[in-house]
Design an enzyme around this catalytic site. Structure first.
Site, short mmCIF file in Angstrom:
data_model
loop_
_atom_site.label_atom_id
_atom_site.label_comp_id
_atom_site.label_asym_id
_atom_site.label_seq_id
_atom_site.Cartn_x
_atom_site.Cartn_y
_atom_site.Cartn_z
N HIS A 16 72.84 14.72 41.67
CA HIS A 16 71.43 14.87 41.25
C HIS A 16 71.25 14.75 39.74
O HIS A 16 70.13 14.80 39.26
CB HIS A 16 70.88 16.22 41.74
CG HIS A 16 70.76 16.28 43.23
ND1 HIS A 16 69.98 15.41 43.95
CD2 HIS A 16 71.34 17.09 44.14
CE1 HIS A 16 70.08 15.70 45.24
NE2 HIS A 16 70.92 16.72 45.38
N VAL B 236 31.36 34.14 58.12
CA VAL B 236 32.06 34.20 59.41
C VAL B 236 33.56 34.21 59.13
O VAL B 236 34.00 33.96 58.00
CB VAL B 236 31.67 33.01 60.31
CG1 VAL B 236 30.20 33.05 60.64
CG2 VAL B 236 32.03 31.67 59.66
N MET C 87 30.48 42.24 56.11
CA MET C 87 30.13 41.63 54.82
C MET C 87 28.77 40.93 54.88
O MET C 87 27.97 41.02 53.95
CB MET C 87 31.21 40.63 54.39
CG MET C 87 32.54 41.24 54.07
SD MET C 87 32.48 42.31 52.63
CE MET C 87 32.57 41.11 51.31
N HIS D 199 43.08 36.29 43.32
CA HIS D 199 42.57 37.66 43.17
C HIS D 199 43.24 38.55 44.23
O HIS D 199 43.72 39.65 43.94
CB HIS D 199 41.05 37.66 43.33
CG HIS D 199 40.45 39.00 43.61
ND1 HIS D 199 40.55 39.64 44.84
CD2 HIS D 199 39.75 39.86 42.82
CE1 HIS D 199 39.95 40.81 44.79
NE2 HIS D 199 39.45 40.96 43.58
N ASN D 200 43.27 38.05 45.46
CA ASN D 200 43.88 38.85 46.54
C ASN D 200 45.38 39.01 46.33
O ASN D 200 45.94 40.06 46.64
CB ASN D 200 43.60 38.19 47.89
CG ASN D 200 42.20 38.51 48.38
OD1 ASN D 200 41.31 38.78 47.58
ND2 ASN D 200 41.99 38.46 49.67
#
Ligand code: 6PG
Length: 629
Positions: A612, A245, A179, A357-358
């Site tokens: 609860h 990186v 990239m 997006h991924n």
């Protein structure tokens, strides 16, 4: 800046620092126009100054806006030099409004005594030296300027400026993996002068930067380094360094390696798939060191990075403006020619949006895999499946559909290559993070979770083979119409996009990010892995409402497609074929549209064993009740 690399050189400093003299020489040397900011004062300011009355901020604002307009106008035609005292940050903010990425600040510095002596030697200066003290009091040191001491000769000052401009790069790329290399070439092809860095590791990464530079014509003027200090020093200030990186610890290590060589106001851009929470931590950490940091999601793989990726930057808006011209220039362009790069929002929002997006990408891929398995169980071979998918481009085109057609057609010897690929799906973690985020934010992105878990299940290859024998499950031949499969696929894609966008919208509320979902859909129309015709269709829909399931055309479409997906999912379940994401989409809509759900039982169970409490249908106050069961 593409094809128009003009810039404004602002020479600043207190009166008497010599900025006009230097400005003139600089403009003559560079053959670009010169403007003296003082010439743009309105009459009332001149009157005050000549009467020895200091200007107020109020007096200055109109004047600064005039100079900003002048700078913008000049940038359309040419670079220029503008001299202006610009003592406060707020003044400089006005001067560079809207053009931050195209401004270079040069600060001429000297001590009070030095400047006073210079002023006393001058005749006809309209500001009495007595005002100098107030100028020094007002001065807020810029963090992003090239500082030059006025004790140097005018020639040396101009030489230092030229040296900075001519010999130094305007943008740095750290990390030359796939990239990083593609983005560097993209930047260089757009005419930016860049420096690139790659570490030197004996035996594995030797001469990477220099070999890369030598291999590409467009990198002729680029500077290549394997030494961090030299790389940093090769950049103009404020330095703009994009880190490409591996996400995670490596990013932190690289930041630590860079810090000793950076100066106040430099900008680090993290272009990796970093976790959005880490981006916020890194932003805060670097802020304490006066270094700007922005987290940028970059999508498009190797080819996208080279030809134009979709870019999702998040962080401080002013910092973004410093790198905007570079990022917009290298990004893909939408159907109107606008950059597929937009400021997403505060903190780690850029990386969050890239992460989602991924997540959407995982589902889009899984749906195509499910379509493939359905068609395979209808005795179609890869070429026949490719032909069917090819015909879907008319109604459901997307990058992932296109590459799946190519993949299915690829032969390896006598067989199709797909038949030889082991059915264990890998991942690098972003789908995992999206699933964690959706759980933490309480947003039901069930399809992203299902696509992630489908990959995880696939990974248990040996157990699957064993269990297959134990249970004797063997999918039977399916009986489905191709039209129903296409409709089911489209239905599931709509739900996928709804869930992904909903997650982004929920994150916006939880983290107080101001997000524009329509703009996010727009930058997903080109350059990225999930680019599709549907993303294009979402732009106007999201302009109206963040929830696409409120939109009439989406509602009608889903109603029209629903019978098909009901048939497809039912047939697959009956014939024992796993299609987790298709079935999740239909289950989700069934749950989402159920006015009376089964959650009353959950509430009763919670109250039974844990007191609860629960709300009652016959108590409109919304009060919580408890029963002694
Ligand atoms: C993109 C891709 C890219 C990368 C994914 C792959 O938008 O360009 O999403 O970022 O290919 O990280 O992720 P997995 O390895 O988890 O499938």
């Amino acid at each position: 800046m593409e094809g128009n690399k003009t810039s404004v050189i602002f020479l600043m400093g207190v009166s008497g620092c010599g900025k006009s003299t230097i400005g003139h020489i600089l403009s003559e040397t560079l053959k670009i126009p010169f403007f003296d900011g003082d010439d743009y004062h309105p009459k009332k300011n001149i009157r005050k100054l000549s009467n020895g009355i200091p200007l107020t901020d109020e007096d200055r604002y109109g004047w600064l806006h005039t100079i900003n307009e002048l700078a913008k106008e000049q940038l359309q035609k040419n670079s220029c030099v503008i001299v202006c005292s610009a003592l406060k940050k707020s003044y400089r903010d006005i001067l560079e409004e809207g053009i931050q990425g195209q401004v270079k600040w040069i600060h001429l510095i000297g001590s009070f005594e030095q400047i006073l002596e210079r002023l006393n030697k001058r005749e006809n200066h309209f500001m009495p030296p007595s005002l100098l003290k107030s100028q020094f009091d007002t001065l807020e040191q810029p963090k992003n300027a090239l500082e030059i001491n006025v004790s140097l000769s005018p020639k040396d000052i101009v030489d230092s400026i030229l040296n900075e401009n001519n010999n130094k790069s305007e943008f740095g790329l750290f990390g030359l993996g796939v990239m990083g290399k593609s983005l560097s070439r993209n930047l260089a092809q757009k005419g930016f002068k860049i420096s690139v860095f790659n570490r030197e590791v004996k035996g594995s990464e030797e001469g990477v930067a220099i070999d890369f530079k030598n291999a590409h014509k467009e990198l002729e003027t680029a500077q290549a380094f394997s030494n961090i200090r030299s790389f940093v020093e090769s950049l103009q200030t404020p330095r703009r360094i994009m880190l490409m990186v591996n996400a995670g610890k490596i990013t932190d290590m690289v930041i630590e390696d860079l810090i000793p060589f950076l100066s106040d106001g430099d900008v680090l851009i993290d272009g990796g798939n970093s976790n959005y929470l880490k981006t916020k931590e890194r932003y805060d950490y670097l802020k304490s060191k006066n270094i700007h940091f922005i987290g940028v999601g970059v999508s498009g793989g190797e080819e996208g990075a080279l030809k134009g990726p979709s870019i999702m930057p998040g962080g401080n808006k002013d910092t973004y403006n410093l790198v905007k011209p570079y990022l917009e220039s290298i990004s893909a362009k939408d159907s109107n020619g606008l950059p597929c790069c937009t400021y997403i929002g505060e903190e780690g929002s850029g990386h969050f949006v890239k992460m989602v997006h991924n997540g959407i990408e995982y589902v889009e891929m899984q749906l195509l895999a499910e379509v493939y398995t359905i068609l395979r169980n209808m005795d179609k071979n890869p070429d026949e499946i490719a032909k069917i998918l090819e015909s879907w481009k008319k109604t459901a085109n997307s990058y992932l559909l296109g590459i799946t057609v190519d993949i299915l057609r690829k032969k390896d010897g006598d067989d199709w290559l797909v038949n030889k690929i082991v059915d264990k799906a890998g991942n690098k973690g972003t789908g995992n993070w999206t699933t964690i985020a959706t759980a933490q934010l309480g947003a039901p992105s069930t399809m992203i979770a299902s696509a992630l878990f489908a990959r995880y299940t696939s990974f248990y290859k040996e157990e699957r083979l064993n269990a297959g024998e134990n249970f004797g499950i063997m999918p039977l031949k399916l009986n489905l119409k191709a039209e129903d499969i296409l409709n089911a696929y489209q239905f599931a894609r709509i739900i996928n996009h709804y869930q992904g966008l909903k997650l982004i919208s929920e994150a916006g509320k939880a983290y107080k990010w101001t997000l524009n979902l329509s703009e996010i859909a727009r930058i997903w129309t080109n350059g990225c892995i999930i680019k599709s015709d549907f993303a294009e269709a979402l732009i106007p829909i999201l302009r109206e409402d963040d929830n696409i399931l409120n939109n009439h055309s989406i509602i009608s479409k889903l109603k029209e497609l629903k019978p098909s997906i009901n048939r497809v999912v039912a047939e697959c379940v009956l014939k024992e074929l796993p299609i987790s994401s298709l079935s999740e989409s239909v289950n989700f809509l069934n749950a989402y549209t159920t006015g009376i759900s089964s959650a009353n039982i959950i509430q009763a169970q919670r109250d039974y064993f844990g007191a609860h409490t629960y709300q009652r249908t016959d108590d409109p106050s919304g009060k919580f009740h408890h029963t002694d069961w």
